[in-house]
Design a protein around this motif. Structure first.
Motif, PDB file in Angstrom:
ATOM      1  N   VAL A 287       0.860  -1.194   0.000  1.00 30.94           N
ATOM      2  CA  VAL A 287       0.000   0.000   0.000  1.00 30.94           C
ATOM      3  C   VAL A 287       0.894   1.241   0.000  1.00 30.94           C
ATOM      4  CG1 VAL A 287      -1.909  -1.110   1.237  1.00 30.94           C
ATOM      5  CG2 VAL A 287      -0.138   0.095   2.541  1.00 30.94           C
ATOM      6  N   ASP A 288       0.296   2.364  -0.352  1.00 28.14           N
ATOM      7  CA  ASP A 288       1.051   3.616  -0.308  1.00 28.14           C
ATOM      8  C   ASP A 288       0.873   4.262   1.064  1.00 28.14           C
ATOM      9  OD1 ASP A 288       2.073   4.358  -3.179  1.00 28.14           O
ATOM     10  OD2 ASP A 288       0.087   3.472  -3.451  1.00 28.14           O
ATOM     11  N   ALA A 289       1.648   3.808   2.044  1.00 24.51           N
ATOM     12  CA  ALA A 289       1.658   4.483   3.354  1.00 24.51           C
ATOM     13  C   ALA A 289       2.762   5.521   3.267  1.00 24.51           C
ATOM     14  CB  ALA A 289       1.906   3.479   4.468  1.00 24.51           C
ATOM     15  N   GLY A 350       3.555  18.038  -9.598  1.00 30.98           N
ATOM     16  CA  GLY A 350       2.481  17.698  -8.653  1.00 30.98           C
ATOM     17  C   GLY A 350       2.925  16.840  -7.485  1.00 30.98           C
ATOM     18  N   ARG A 351       4.134  16.275  -7.565  1.00 33.92           N
ATOM     19  CA  ARG A 351       4.619  15.422  -6.478  1.00 33.92           C
ATOM     20  C   ARG A 351       5.676  16.137  -5.639  1.00 33.92           C
ATOM     21  NH1 ARG A 351       3.978   9.298  -8.779  1.00 33.92           N
ATOM     22  NH2 ARG A 351       3.719   8.989  -6.568  1.00 33.92           N
ATOM     23  N   THR A 352       5.753  17.454  -5.758  1.00 40.02           N
ATOM     24  CA  THR A 352       6.743  18.217  -4.987  1.00 40.02           C
ATOM     25  C   THR A 352       6.701  17.828  -3.509  1.00 40.02           C
ATOM     26  OG1 THR A 352       6.691  20.064  -6.542  1.00 40.02           O
ATOM     27  CG2 THR A 352       7.392  20.569  -4.283  1.00 40.02           C
ATOM     28  N   ALA A 389      12.121   2.435  -1.929  1.00 39.37           N
ATOM     29  CA  ALA A 389      12.667   3.729  -2.339  1.00 39.37           C
ATOM     30  C   ALA A 389      12.161   3.991  -3.748  1.00 39.37           C
ATOM     31  CB  ALA A 389      14.191   3.692  -2.304  1.00 39.37           C
ATOM     32  N   LYS A 390      11.573   5.173  -3.967  1.00 36.12           N
ATOM     33  CA  LYS A 390      10.982   5.448  -5.286  1.00 36.12           C
ATOM     34  C   LYS A 390      11.149   6.918  -5.629  1.00 36.12           C
ATOM     35  CE  LYS A 390       6.188   6.382  -3.822  1.00 36.12           C
ATOM     36  NZ  LYS A 390       4.829   5.871  -3.688  1.00 36.12           N
ATOM     37  N   HIS A 391      11.044   7.295  -6.886  1.00 36.73           N
ATOM     38  CA  HIS A 391      10.877   6.464  -8.085  1.00 36.73           C
ATOM     39  C   HIS A 391      12.180   6.566  -8.849  1.00 36.73           C
ATOM     40  CE1 HIS A 391       7.001   8.169  -6.838  1.00 36.73           C
ATOM     41  NE2 HIS A 391       6.451   7.029  -7.189  1.00 36.73           N
ATOM     42  N   PHE A 392      12.787   5.439  -9.083  1.00 38.10           N
ATOM     43  CA  PHE A 392      14.123   5.359  -9.643  1.00 38.10           C
ATOM     44  C   PHE A 392      14.057   5.570 -11.156  1.00 38.10           C
ATOM     45  CE2 PHE A 392      17.837   3.067 -11.218  1.00 38.10           C
ATOM     46  CZ  PHE A 392      18.828   3.472 -10.327  1.00 38.10           C
ATOM     47  N   SER A 480       7.867  -2.515 -10.767  1.00 38.15           N
ATOM     48  CA  SER A 480       7.440  -1.507 -11.741  1.00 38.15           C
ATOM     49  C   SER A 480       6.355  -0.653 -11.098  1.00 38.15           C
ATOM     50  CB  SER A 480       6.884  -2.191 -12.997  1.00 38.15           C
ATOM     51  OG  SER A 480       5.756  -2.985 -12.672  1.00 38.15           O
ATOM     52  N   ASP A 481       6.112   0.518 -11.656  1.00 32.29           N
ATOM     53  CA  ASP A 481       5.022   1.356 -11.151  1.00 32.29           C
ATOM     54  C   ASP A 481       3.707   0.895 -11.797  1.00 32.29           C
ATOM     55  OD1 ASP A 481       3.628   3.282  -9.769  1.00 32.29           O
ATOM     56  OD2 ASP A 481       4.955   4.936 -10.313  1.00 32.29           O
ATOM     57  N   TYR A 482       2.643   1.430 -11.249  1.00 29.73           N
ATOM     58  CA  TYR A 482       1.259   1.073 -11.574  1.00 29.73           C
ATOM     59  C   TYR A 482       0.993   1.126 -13.090  1.00 29.73           C
ATOM     60  CZ  TYR A 482      -3.821   1.591 -10.585  1.00 29.73           C
ATOM     61  OH  TYR A 482      -5.178   1.455 -10.492  1.00 29.73           O
ATOM     62  N   ALA A 677      -2.722  14.820  -6.260  1.00 29.14           N
ATOM     63  CA  ALA A 677      -1.673  13.794  -6.283  1.00 29.14           C
ATOM     64  C   ALA A 677      -1.207  13.583  -7.719  1.00 29.14           C
ATOM     65  CB  ALA A 677      -2.186  12.473  -5.713  1.00 29.14           C
ATOM     66  N   GLU A 678       0.070  13.249  -7.823  1.00 32.99           N
ATOM     67  CA  GLU A 678       0.693  12.892  -9.103  1.00 32.99           C
ATOM     68  C   GLU A 678       0.435  13.951 -10.183  1.00 32.99           C
ATOM     69  OE1 GLU A 678       0.622   8.702 -10.092  1.00 32.99           O
ATOM     70  OE2 GLU A 678      -0.013   8.206  -8.074  1.00 32.99           O
ATOM     71  N   PHE A 679       0.177  13.498 -11.427  1.00 36.71           N
ATOM     72  CA  PHE A 679       0.087  14.452 -12.544  1.00 36.71           C
ATOM     73  C   PHE A 679      -1.060  15.424 -12.367  1.00 36.71           C
ATOM     74  CE2 PHE A 679      -1.640  10.289 -13.547  1.00 36.71           C
ATOM     75  CZ  PHE A 679      -2.971  10.584 -13.816  1.00 36.71           C
TER      76      PHE A 679
HETATM   77  C1  BGC Z   1       2.484   5.993  -8.227  1.00 35.71           C
HETATM   78  C2  BGC Z   1       3.298   5.308  -7.177  1.00 35.71           C
HETATM   79  C3  BGC Z   1       2.431   4.453  -6.319  1.00 35.71           C
HETATM   80  C4  BGC Z   1       1.650   3.487  -7.176  1.00 35.71           C
HETATM   81  C5  BGC Z   1       0.718   2.584  -6.387  1.00 35.71           C
HETATM   82  C6  BGC Z   1       1.570   5.055  -8.949  1.00 35.71           C
HETATM   83  O1  BGC Z   1       0.682   5.763  -9.748  1.00 35.71           O
HETATM   84  O2  BGC Z   1       3.345   6.632  -9.150  1.00 35.71           O
HETATM   85  O3  BGC Z   1       3.984   6.266  -6.400  1.00 35.71           O
HETATM   86  O4  BGC Z   1       3.220   3.767  -5.373  1.00 35.71           O
HETATM   87  O5  BGC Z   1       0.872   4.216  -8.075  1.00 35.71           O
HETATM   88  O6  BGC Z   1      -0.387   3.258  -5.926  1.00 35.71           O
END
Ligand code: BGC
Ligand code: BGC
Length: 792
Positions: A287-289, A350-352, A389-392, A480-482, A677-679
């Protein structure tokens, strides 16, 4: 006796930046030469190794200072009893002064911004104030490396009269040596790391035998049993919404995730299937904690990483990692996709807020601390979960306008874009955090959606395999990412082949409308192995890494939910740490006429603004849902509630912007941005939102003193009229559930210590300005520089 003296003298050479020539040969117990063993020169007081190299095909290595290395071997000159600290080479920019005891525990730490040409600091005394009698190592670090180092001997009962030993003096070095001093560490995936204390800096260590980790023998016996389908299953991560418990056996799944908007199920019902399969292997559940176990109602939500960057407090971040791990376990699962160790270089991203800040030093120090909190020093904490550790790599370095992420109507500008960048910049800015994460034994690394010079990271063998796995010696797995793999190539088979051959070990193939899912991945990879496009050896390497992580995190020993921390979930002890984090992350930007701290009585303080009494907005993105939400968060204290509970509702009143009371003595306006969140958080314009501006303007119009409290995921451009019209401005980032931490500062119960982890621009033209850039100190000075923060 003579030998001891020589050893001390040799160590003096290490510190004095002279010759280092350490050679040796690495072999297995069977006498076989081991290639690519990572050989690093460690100092107990540096964040990153001072030198590193790899053994060659014959097992031989040479750690050689003349060949250059990543370390800076400079020498401190002196620290006066009054706290002045001097060094031999001028330094500019932000440095961190740290004080450690001889057991390596961090006693205190402070960030100091230096002007060019600076040779000394005169006010280090504050760092030493609370130290009891003893011996301490004091260092000035930049980018995680010690530039100056000294040993302080504080004698009993005399605070002001500490005796200071110069670093170059033998007694100080003897002290450093007595706690291990400098050492060579040699490690290779599958072997127990070997550490050898140095007795000289010019030495042949001879043959070093690495012992195989006993876990590897257990892995061997499992590998011998597994079919190709079972191996590929281990490499597959399915999304919980696309599977049932029986799918675990059908697909031989290795792991499951709950996406940003998905709840955590009864994990044991899935684990029970996994552990009763023909060849039982426990699954992992991710999960994304990312700021506490933010997905779960009632969890303690911490400030986002950008706020933790403002604390500069490694010990605090480590405790946050520990609490987060316990709350993750209490929710049933065992893996968090955190920490994000992105180094943000354009705050329109958006991820600053997921980044600790704009310098590698913050990623190095705070990323490694978070990993140690989540996993223990060497995945040895009883509460450990798998950290990621992300995102490489270089996710924070993408170029504006290069992203095509998003949906119609909301296209990304930077997120998932392309970093147009030289290798040396990647190594200087974006890689150090991963080096520190690998050294902290992080169990997994997530690849980035983004590209470096047009090559998608998911297909980037050079960085994923040659650098991360071989050069840095990463022993865990790459996930890999989602749904990211398909971005490599529109032909799924080509995309999967490229990703796996580049070094992706686990595929997060969530699926969903228009996307490939776990079943598609399994059939595609099976075909690729059968037709020789992906080798059996690559599959075996991936599966070994996955099994290694499952052993190391303890799932083979106890696969079912760990209930040991259920009672602590969301509890007072955890909230106290989050409140400490909030007050340490608050940065005071402006404080005219000592407006802050606010008097606790005798005045009427009127509070309003979109973010004043809204726990959801205060927590930001990745809270209860992917994008975050406005409104209630179970267990949270809003900023208004925190202010009121500090002094009572007769002193602090909640008012409406549209009928501001005439009898208020002061206005506290709490406004900001988000959540996002994100983009979806990418933004062409990071000026304070219009609504936020009009709220402050309304308060200014009353003529009463106005205190602006910003609650935001990034620095917001503050219009000149607001800068001029307000008496005080504080940045609280997205502080999380413990709003009382803001009151702790505003009412002066604690002196502010937060320092900007990112440059605060004056105008949009400065959004990519960073500490160290030309003109930063004068001709192109930002509104508030990196490292800035007032106190009283
Ligand atoms: C995000 C990741 C996240 C993953 C799982 C992706 O869209 O870039 O940071 O861990 O989703 O929710
Ligand atoms: C998921 C997130 C994921 C995102 C990727 C969302 O639908 O809930 O976990 O990070 O999609 O774009």
């Amino acid at each position: 006796m003579k030998k001891v003296t020589l050893a001390i003298l040799s160590l003096a050479l290490v510190c004095g930046a002279q010759t280092i020539h350490i050679t040796g040969t690495v072999k297995s117990a069977a006498g076989v030469a081991l290639q690519n063993a990572v050989v690093v020169l460690q100092s107990p007081t540096q964040d990153l190794p001072m030198l590193r190299t790899l053994s060659d095909a014959t097992g031989a290595f040479a750690l050689d200072s003349s060949a250059g290395g990543t370390g800076i071997l400079a020498q401190g000159r002196s620290i006066s009893p009054f706290g002045a600290l001097a060094w031999s080479q001028p330094m500019a920019g932000e440095v961190t002064i740290t004080v450690d005891n001889l057991q390596g525990q961090r006693m205190s730490q402070r960030a100091v911004a230096l002007d060019a040409g600076n040779h000394h600091i005169t006010n280090a005394q504050g760092l030493l104030a609370d130290l009891s009698a003893g011996v301490y190592v004091i260092q000035v670090k930049q980018q995680g490396r010690a530039l100056a180092r000294s040993v302080l001997v504080r004698s009993e009962g005399s605070r002001g009269e500490a005796r200071i030993e110069n670093l170059s003096a033998a007694p100080a070095l003897a002290l450093a040596k007595s706690v291990g001093g400098f050492a060579v560490e040699i490690r290779l995936a599958g072997y127990v790391p070997y550490v050898q204390s140095l007795t000289s800096t010019i030495i042949n260590l001879g043959t070093i035998t690495l012992t195989r980790d006993p876990i590897e023998t257990k892995i061997d016996s499992i590998m011998n049993l597994l079919t190709l389908a079972e191996k590929i299953g281990q490499m597959t991560q399915a999304d919980i919404i696309n599977i049932s418990t029986s799918s675990v056996n059908t697909y031989k799944l290795g792991s499951i995730l709950s996406g940003g908007d998905e709840a955590i199920p009864d994990y044991d019902s899935y684990q029970n299937v996994a552990t009763t399969m023909t060849h039982p292997i426990p699954i992992l559940y991710g999960v994304d904690a990312v700021h506490g176990n933010n997905k779960v109602s009632g969890a303690v939500v911490f400030p986002h990483n950008i706020g933790l960057g403002a604390t500069r407090d490694t010990n605090l971040v480590r405790r946050i990692g520990e609490v987060t791990a316990k709350e993750v376990l209490a929710s049933g699962v065992d893996w968090t996709y955190a920490p994000c160790i992105a180094v943000v270089r354009d705050e329109r991203w958006g991820r600053t807020y997921e980044s600790f800040g704009e310098t590698p030093e913050l990623a190095v120090q705070l990323g490694a601390s978070m990993i140690r909190g989540l996993q223990g020093n060497r995945f040895d904490a009883p509460w450990r979960v798998v950290a990621t550790a992300k995102h490489f790599l270089a996710d924070g370095g993408t170029k504006y306008g290069t992203s095509s992420a998003g949906w119609a109507g909301s296209y990304g500008l930077l997120d998932q874009g392309n970093a147009v960048i030289t290798d040396s910049v990647v190594r200087a800015i974006h890689l150090p955090g991963y080096q520190a994460a690998v050294d902290a034994n992080v169990l997994s690394v997530m690849a980035s959606y983004s590209s470096i010079n047009g090559v998608k990271m998911h297909g980037n063998k050079t960085w994923l395999t040659d650098v991360l796995k071989t050069e840095l010696g990463f022993e865990g797995f790459v996930i890999s990412d989602y749904n990211a793999i398909i971005q490599i190539n529109s032909t799924y088979s080509t995309a999967v082949k490229t990703a796996i051959n580049a070094g992706v070990d686990v595929a997060m193939e969530a699926g969903g409308t228009g996307y490939y899912n776990h079943a598609d991945f399994i059939s595609t990879l099976t075909t690729l192995v059968n037709n020789g496009s992906v080798t059996q050896a690559r599959i075996d390497d991936a599966v070994r890494r996955i099994l290694r992580v499952k052993y190391r995190v303890g799932r083979f020993d106890s696969p079912l939910e760990n209930q040991s921390y259920d009672a602590e979930f969301g509890g007072a002890e955890h909230r106290a740490i989050a409140r400490e984090a909030v007050r340490k992350s608050v940065v005071v930007l402006k404080n005219d006429a000592s407006t802050l701290p606010l008097a606790k009585n005798g005045k009427k303080i009127a509070v309003f603004g979109s973010h004043s009494n809204n726990a959801g907005l205060q927590c930001g993105g990745w809270t209860l849902s992917w994008q975050g939400l406005a409104g209630t968060v179970s267990g949270a204290t809003t900023i208004l509630q925190g202010l009121q509970s500090a002094v009572g509702t007769s002193t602090v009143t909640s008012v409406s912007q549209y009928s501001l009371p005439s009898d208020a003595d002061e206005f506290v306006v709490v406004v900001g941005d988000g959540p996002y969140a994100e983009f979806l958080g990418d933004s062409a314009d990071v000026t304070m939102p219009d609504g936020a501006q009009s709220a402050v303007t309304a308060a200014i119009a009353t003529g009463k003193p106005v205190i602006l409290v910003l609650v935001s995921g990034r620095p917001l451009i503050i219009p000149q009229t607001i800068l001029d019209g307000t008496k005080a401005i504080v940045a609280t980032w997205w502080p999380g559930t413990e709003g009382a931490g803001v009151a702790d500062i505003l009412f002066g119960d604690y002196a502010p210590t937060g320092k900007l982890p990112i440059t605060w621009p004056k105008t949009m033209a400065q959004v990519t300005l960073h500490v160290g850039d030309a003109g930063y100190a004068d001709t192109n000075a930002p509104l508030y520089p990196y490292g800035y923060g007032l106190t009283w």
